[in-house]
Design a protein around this motif. Structure first.
Motif, short mmCIF file in Angstrom:
data_model
loop_
_atom_site.label_atom_id
_atom_site.label_comp_id
_atom_site.label_asym_id
_atom_site.label_seq_id
_atom_site.Cartn_x
_atom_site.Cartn_y
_atom_site.Cartn_z
N ILE A 267 0.85 -1.18 0.00
CA ILE A 267 0.00 0.00 0.00
C ILE A 267 0.89 1.24 0.00
CG2 ILE A 267 -1.79 1.28 1.22
CD1 ILE A 267 -2.59 -1.36 2.57
N VAL A 268 0.74 2.06 -1.03
CA VAL A 268 1.50 3.31 -1.12
C VAL A 268 0.55 4.46 -0.82
CG1 VAL A 268 2.90 4.80 -2.60
CG2 VAL A 268 2.99 2.31 -2.89
N SER A 269 0.95 5.30 0.12
CA SER A 269 0.10 6.43 0.51
C SER A 269 0.86 7.74 0.37
CB SER A 269 -0.39 6.26 1.95
OG SER A 269 0.70 6.28 2.84
N GLU A 270 0.16 8.84 0.64
CA GLU A 270 0.80 10.14 0.60
C GLU A 270 1.93 10.20 1.62
OE1 GLU A 270 -2.14 13.15 1.01
OE2 GLU A 270 -3.35 12.39 -0.65
N GLU A 271 2.92 11.04 1.36
CA GLU A 271 4.20 11.01 2.08
C GLU A 271 4.08 11.15 3.60
OE1 GLU A 271 8.47 13.38 2.05
OE2 GLU A 271 7.04 13.66 0.43
N ASN A 272 3.26 12.05 4.08
CA ASN A 272 3.21 12.33 5.52
C ASN A 272 2.04 11.66 6.24
OD1 ASN A 272 5.50 14.05 5.44
ND2 ASN A 272 4.22 15.66 4.57
N VAL A 273 1.50 10.60 5.63
CA VAL A 273 0.35 9.91 6.21
C VAL A 273 0.77 8.54 6.72
CG1 VAL A 273 -1.93 8.93 5.73
CG2 VAL A 273 -1.27 11.10 4.70
N ASP A 274 0.38 8.20 7.95
CA ASP A 274 0.63 6.88 8.51
C ASP A 274 -0.71 6.13 8.54
OD1 ASP A 274 1.30 4.61 9.89
OD2 ASP A 274 2.47 5.65 11.43
N LEU A 275 -0.83 5.13 7.66
CA LEU A 275 -2.10 4.44 7.49
C LEU A 275 -2.30 3.24 8.42
CD1 LEU A 275 -2.62 4.34 3.61
CD2 LEU A 275 -3.86 5.70 5.28
N ARG A 276 -1.34 2.95 9.26
CA ARG A 276 -1.42 1.73 10.07
C ARG A 276 -2.67 1.70 10.94
NH1 ARG A 276 4.74 1.71 12.19
NH2 ARG A 276 4.26 3.94 12.25
N LYS A 277 -2.94 2.77 11.64
CA LYS A 277 -4.12 2.82 12.51
C LYS A 277 -5.40 2.68 11.69
CE LYS A 277 -6.23 5.61 16.15
NZ LYS A 277 -6.15 6.87 16.95
N LYS A 278 -5.43 3.31 10.52
CA LYS A 278 -6.60 3.25 9.65
C LYS A 278 -6.84 1.83 9.16
CE LYS A 278 -9.76 5.90 7.68
NZ LYS A 278 -10.70 6.68 8.49
N MET A 279 -5.76 1.11 8.83
CA MET A 279 -5.89 -0.26 8.35
C MET A 279 -6.46 -1.18 9.44
SD MET A 279 -5.05 -0.48 5.16
CE MET A 279 -5.91 1.09 5.04
N GLU A 286 -14.35 -5.08 7.17
CA GLU A 286 -14.58 -5.68 5.86
C GLU A 286 -14.36 -7.19 5.90
OE1 GLU A 286 -15.65 -4.00 3.21
OE2 GLU A 286 -15.69 -2.15 4.39
N ASP A 287 -14.28 -7.73 7.12
CA ASP A 287 -14.07 -9.18 7.31
C ASP A 287 -12.71 -9.64 6.73
OD1 ASP A 287 -14.82 -11.59 8.42
OD2 ASP A 287 -15.80 -12.31 6.60
N ILE A 288 -11.72 -8.75 6.86
CA ILE A 288 -10.36 -9.06 6.42
C ILE A 288 -9.49 -9.17 7.66
CG2 ILE A 288 -8.36 -8.25 5.11
CD1 ILE A 288 -10.33 -6.67 3.34
N THR A 289 -8.84 -10.33 7.85
CA THR A 289 -8.03 -10.57 9.04
C THR A 289 -6.57 -10.19 8.77
OG1 THR A 289 -9.44 -12.42 9.65
CG2 THR A 289 -7.29 -12.29 10.74
N ILE A 290 -6.02 -9.35 9.63
CA ILE A 290 -4.63 -8.93 9.47
C ILE A 290 -3.70 -9.91 10.18
CG2 ILE A 290 -2.96 -7.09 9.93
CD1 ILE A 290 -5.29 -5.12 9.95
N PHE A 291 -2.74 -10.46 9.44
CA PHE A 291 -1.73 -11.35 10.02
C PHE A 291 -0.44 -10.57 10.30
CE2 PHE A 291 -4.65 -14.51 8.77
CZ PHE A 291 -4.32 -15.71 9.39
#
Length: 326
Positions: A267-279, A286-291
């Motif tokens: 996943i590529v995001s905008e430079e100053n955005v941390d998407l970890r919390k959002k994921m 969405e019934d997607i399990t993160i391993f």
């Protein structure tokens, strides 16, 4: 301590080193990094005075290598690539021979030999024939030969080549220790080695300097994408649709389909955005399990490849422009 000013080396019509300039400060460990044929060994051989430069100036601890070669070379301890060739000598005999070649005063010769044996960890094998030593110990013997003579500057050409992981770690530790009392120039094609040992890096390609900086700064300067790698179990195959639900995502692609049924996405995001919390917030809904979810870190290898590619592209562009003008 060392100044390289506008140095060029030509062999006929071929330019091996093209007008390079950099300096090495007192007590600094500097790495020469570049692909095969980049000009690293040629540069080191000119610093040691082994080969003459075509043009330019090299100053070693105040002495011009061309005008005062004897005094300049006396400042340098050189460890060439490979191991000592005097296989029938013991480790101690080889070091003694190197001390004699360097005209170390007889009054201090014995003391110096014992000092470098201790410094390089050769006490237990000093009386063994070099041919019977492991490659790791042979490298230490070669380094001891460079050290004897109280050289302020150490030039180390591929010091860990051919060693196993344990031996590499030992030599790296030794170089770091030597860097506390010596100025060191280290040539290596191993990116991780340069990153872990050196204070600064000089990247050379096609005889030209591409970049000079600390490993950390080089990594930071070339980091232009914010990338996450996430491994998930996605039974309903909804992962690719996540891009439409998170406005900051620029790219989302499958990079690996694992045997256990999980999939890894980049996943590529905008430079100053941390998407970890959002994921962690969106994917379970969405019934997607993160391993696994990890942020990609820039490495010196990334920096190296990017700088080399950019330089090559610039050269090609210039050639095309010159060709167009004709």
């Amino acid at each position: 301590m060392i100044e390289i000013k506008n140095v060029t080396k030509k062999y006929g019509n071929f330019t091996a080193v093209d007008n390079i300039s950099f300096d090495v400060k007192d007590g600094e460990i500097v790495g020469l990094l570049g692909p095969n044929g980049a000009g690293k060994s040629t540069t080191m051989n000119m610093i040691t005075g082994f080969i003459e430069m075509t043009d330019g100036e090299i100053i070693v601890n105040g002495y011009d290598i061309s005008k005062k070669p004897t005094k300049a070379k006396k400042q340098i301890g050189y460890m060439p690539e490979g191991v000592p060739s005097y296989q029938e000598l013991t480790a101690k005999e080889f070091i003694k021979y190197m001390a004699e070649l360097k005209l170390v005063d007889r009054k201090v010769r014995k003391e110096q030999i014992e000092e470098v044996i201790k410094k390089t960890g050769l006490e237990e094998v000093q009386n063994k024939l070099i041919k019977n030593l492991s490659r790791g110990y042979k490298q230490r013997v070669s380094m001891a030969g460079a050290l004897v003579g109280s050289s302020d500057v150490l030039i180390l050409d591929e010091p860990t080549v051919g060693l196993d992981p344990k031996q590499i770690l030992e030599i790296r530790t030794l170089i770091k220790e030597l860097g506390k009392k010596h100025t060191v120039i280290l040539s290596s094609h191993i990116l991780s080695e340069v990153s872990q040992i050196c204070d600064r890096v000089v990247i050379i390609n096609n005889g030209k300097i591409v970049a000079i900086d600390t490993p950390e700064n080089l990594e930071e300067k070339t980091k232009n994408k914010n990338i996450l790698y996430v491994t998930v179990e996605d039974k309903k195959e909804k992962m690719l649709s996540i891009k439409d639900k998170v406005k900051y995502i620029q790219e989302l692609e499958l990079v690996k389909d694992n045997e256990d049924g999980t999939k890894q996405y980049k996943i590529v995001s905008e430079e100053n955005v941390d998407l970890r919390k959002k994921m962690f917030e969106i994917l379970p809904k969405e019934d997607i399990t993160i391993f696994e979810l990890k942020k990609a870190e820039a490495s010196l290898e990334d920096a190296f490849m990017k700088l080399i590619e950019e330089k090559s592209e610039n050269i090609e562009d210039n050639i095309e422009k010159e060709g167009g003008e004709e």
